[in-house]
Design a protein around this motif. Sequence first.
Motif, PDB file in Angstrom:
ATOM      1  N   PHE A  82       0.858  -1.184   0.000  1.00 52.86           N
ATOM      2  CA  PHE A  82       0.000   0.000   0.000  1.00 52.86           C
ATOM      3  C   PHE A  82       0.892   1.232   0.000  1.00 52.86           C
ATOM      4  O   PHE A  82       1.675   1.433   0.935  1.00 52.86           O
ATOM      5  CB  PHE A  82      -0.917   0.013   1.229  1.00 52.86           C
ATOM      6  CG  PHE A  82      -1.847  -1.163   1.268  1.00 52.86           C
ATOM      7  CD1 PHE A  82      -3.006  -1.173   0.511  1.00 52.86           C
ATOM      8  CD2 PHE A  82      -1.551  -2.265   2.054  1.00 52.86           C
ATOM      9  CE1 PHE A  82      -3.861  -2.264   0.540  1.00 52.86           C
ATOM     10  CE2 PHE A  82      -2.396  -3.359   2.090  1.00 52.86           C
ATOM     11  CZ  PHE A  82      -3.560  -3.361   1.328  1.00 52.86           C
ATOM     12  N   VAL A  83       0.775   2.027  -1.059  1.00 55.36           N
ATOM     13  CA  VAL A  83       1.597   3.226  -1.194  1.00 55.36           C
ATOM     14  C   VAL A  83       0.714   4.430  -1.513  1.00 55.36           C
ATOM     15  O   VAL A  83      -0.426   4.281  -1.951  1.00 55.36           O
ATOM     16  CB  VAL A  83       2.665   3.067  -2.301  1.00 55.36           C
ATOM     17  CG1 VAL A  83       3.641   1.960  -1.960  1.00 55.36           C
ATOM     18  CG2 VAL A  83       2.025   2.814  -3.649  1.00 55.36           C
ATOM     19  N   ASN A 115      -2.067   1.770  -4.994  1.00 54.75           N
ATOM     20  CA  ASN A 115      -1.767   3.176  -4.796  1.00 54.75           C
ATOM     21  C   ASN A 115      -3.004   3.827  -4.188  1.00 54.75           C
ATOM     22  O   ASN A 115      -4.050   3.909  -4.826  1.00 54.75           O
ATOM     23  CB  ASN A 115      -1.404   3.829  -6.126  1.00 54.75           C
ATOM     24  CG  ASN A 115      -0.947   5.245  -5.961  1.00 54.75           C
ATOM     25  OD1 ASN A 115      -1.328   5.941  -5.024  1.00 54.75           O
ATOM     26  ND2 ASN A 115      -0.125   5.696  -6.885  1.00 54.75           N
ATOM     27  N   LEU A 116      -2.897   4.289  -2.961  1.00 58.59           N
ATOM     28  CA  LEU A 116      -4.047   4.839  -2.249  1.00 58.59           C
ATOM     29  C   LEU A 116      -4.584   6.114  -2.881  1.00 58.59           C
ATOM     30  O   LEU A 116      -5.744   6.463  -2.673  1.00 58.59           O
ATOM     31  CB  LEU A 116      -3.702   5.090  -0.785  1.00 58.59           C
ATOM     32  CG  LEU A 116      -3.383   3.830   0.016  1.00 58.59           C
ATOM     33  CD1 LEU A 116      -3.076   4.196   1.453  1.00 58.59           C
ATOM     34  CD2 LEU A 116      -4.516   2.842  -0.033  1.00 58.59           C
ATOM     35  N   SER A 117      -3.781   6.822  -3.653  1.00 56.49           N
ATOM     36  CA  SER A 117      -4.289   8.029  -4.295  1.00 56.49           C
ATOM     37  C   SER A 117      -5.099   7.697  -5.548  1.00 56.49           C
ATOM     38  O   SER A 117      -5.846   8.523  -6.036  1.00 56.49           O
ATOM     39  CB  SER A 117      -3.143   8.984  -4.633  1.00 56.49           C
ATOM     40  OG  SER A 117      -2.204   8.352  -5.472  1.00 56.49           O
ATOM     41  N   PRO A 122      -8.805  -0.995   1.710  1.00 59.20           N
ATOM     42  CA  PRO A 122      -9.563  -1.258   2.938  1.00 59.20           C
ATOM     43  C   PRO A 122      -9.394  -0.139   3.963  1.00 59.20           C
ATOM     44  O   PRO A 122      -8.370   0.541   3.993  1.00 59.20           O
ATOM     45  CB  PRO A 122      -8.954  -2.566   3.463  1.00 59.20           C
ATOM     46  CG  PRO A 122      -8.190  -3.135   2.337  1.00 59.20           C
ATOM     47  CD  PRO A 122      -7.813  -2.019   1.435  1.00 59.20           C
ATOM     48  N   ASP A 123     -10.394   0.018   4.817  1.00 57.97           N
ATOM     49  CA  ASP A 123     -10.366   1.080   5.824  1.00 57.97           C
ATOM     50  C   ASP A 123      -9.290   0.889   6.885  1.00 57.97           C
ATOM     51  O   ASP A 123      -8.931   1.842   7.562  1.00 57.97           O
ATOM     52  CB  ASP A 123     -11.724   1.180   6.520  1.00 57.97           C
ATOM     53  CG  ASP A 123     -12.745   1.876   5.660  1.00 57.97           C
ATOM     54  OD1 ASP A 123     -12.356   2.558   4.700  1.00 57.97           O
ATOM     55  OD2 ASP A 123     -13.945   1.735   5.950  1.00 57.97           O
ATOM     56  N   GLN A 185       0.114   9.416   7.274  1.00 59.34           N
ATOM     57  CA  GLN A 185      -1.232   9.016   7.657  1.00 59.34           C
ATOM     58  C   GLN A 185      -2.186   9.202   6.484  1.00 59.34           C
ATOM     59  O   GLN A 185      -1.996  10.088   5.663  1.00 59.34           O
ATOM     60  CB  GLN A 185      -1.741   9.839   8.851  1.00 59.34           C
ATOM     61  CG  GLN A 185      -1.445   9.203  10.187  1.00 59.34           C
ATOM     62  CD  GLN A 185       0.009   9.324  10.579  1.00 59.34           C
ATOM     63  OE1 GLN A 185       0.554  10.402  10.557  1.00 59.34           O
ATOM     64  NE2 GLN A 185       0.631   8.234  10.938  1.00 59.34           N
ATOM     65  N   ARG A 186      -3.211   8.339   6.436  1.00 61.03           N
ATOM     66  CA  ARG A 186      -4.223   8.460   5.385  1.00 61.03           C
ATOM     67  C   ARG A 186      -4.991   9.746   5.555  1.00 61.03           C
ATOM     68  O   ARG A 186      -5.237  10.202   6.656  1.00 61.03           O
ATOM     69  CB  ARG A 186      -5.191   7.280   5.461  1.00 61.03           C
ATOM     70  CG  ARG A 186      -4.573   6.040   4.855  1.00 61.03           C
ATOM     71  CD  ARG A 186      -5.548   4.948   4.686  1.00 61.03           C
ATOM     72  NE  ARG A 186      -6.539   5.259   3.665  1.00 61.03           N
ATOM     73  CZ  ARG A 186      -7.539   4.461   3.381  1.00 61.03           C
ATOM     74  NH1 ARG A 186      -7.698   3.341   4.037  1.00 61.03           N
ATOM     75  NH2 ARG A 186      -8.405   4.777   2.459  1.00 61.03           N
ATOM     76  N   LYS A 187      -5.418  10.296   4.433  1.00 59.70           N
ATOM     77  CA  LYS A 187      -6.115  11.580   4.451  1.00 59.70           C
ATOM     78  C   LYS A 187      -7.601  11.432   4.759  1.00 59.70           C
ATOM     79  O   LYS A 187      -8.181  12.296   5.369  1.00 59.70           O
ATOM     80  CB  LYS A 187      -5.931  12.276   3.109  1.00 59.70           C
ATOM     81  CG  LYS A 187      -4.492  12.660   2.876  1.00 59.70           C
ATOM     82  CD  LYS A 187      -4.270  13.223   1.523  1.00 59.70           C
ATOM     83  CE  LYS A 187      -2.776  13.463   1.335  1.00 59.70           C
ATOM     84  NZ  LYS A 187      -2.378  13.520   0.000  1.00 59.70           N
ATOM     85  N   GLN A 188      -8.227  10.344   4.331  1.00 58.29           N
ATOM     86  CA  GLN A 188      -9.652  10.205   4.572  1.00 58.29           C
ATOM     87  C   GLN A 188      -9.889   9.587   5.943  1.00 58.29           C
ATOM     88  O   GLN A 188      -9.070   8.839   6.436  1.00 58.29           O
ATOM     89  CB  GLN A 188     -10.336   9.372   3.485  1.00 58.29           C
ATOM     90  CG  GLN A 188      -9.809   7.967   3.339  1.00 58.29           C
ATOM     91  CD  GLN A 188      -8.724   7.868   2.294  1.00 58.29           C
ATOM     92  OE1 GLN A 188      -7.826   8.681   2.225  1.00 58.29           O
ATOM     93  NE2 GLN A 188      -8.775   6.851   1.487  1.00 58.29           N
TER      94      GLN A 188
END
Length: 192
Positions: A82-83, A115-117, A122-123, A185-188
């Motif tokens: 996960f990037v 790619n998370l963007s 997953p949450d 950290q994740r943005k959402q």
Amino acid sequence: MHWLKQWKASSSSTKPGVMHLAIVVLWLAGVGYAGYYFTAQRLVVFDPERVLLSLSAQDISSMAIASLGTKNAQSKGVIYHFVDNECRCNTYSEKHVKSLNKQAESDLYDVVTINLSLDNAPDFITSTPATLVLGEENELMYFGPYAQGAFCNQSTNTIGLVMKNYQQGFNAQLINHQAQGCYCQRKQPLST
């Protein structure tokens, strides 16, 4: 050369005084503090909101299967990377990712990069870069960061150890939520 002779002549007769030693001590203390300060700025907790504490290994593997799918029938497991392209910490884990991919290929694991963007994930992904390793029966082997420390380098290869132990019949089902290192950290917002 003339200046060198003058410098040697003047420096041999001048001994460092208390003021010189105080300046050197203050300079060293300043350099030490600056090093500590900038290193501490890089150390972030992987799961600062403690989301992962409320999840079991079964929860994580179920959520991963639901959102990412299952592994290839011929493989022995799957490694998810996960990037986030905007995360500066990805550069520190590049060598580790290459090493893991090489090990995964030789051990017949599938490798998937998310790619998370760009992709849905997953949450339970609290920070990046992160990795999730699922075994033959889609059971959790490891979830967490690649490494710890200011530069998150490959010196602590926990994932490689987890994979080696799994081949020998032991599955730690490790959720590494307490690690400190270079993470974004994740943005959402996350839901549990």
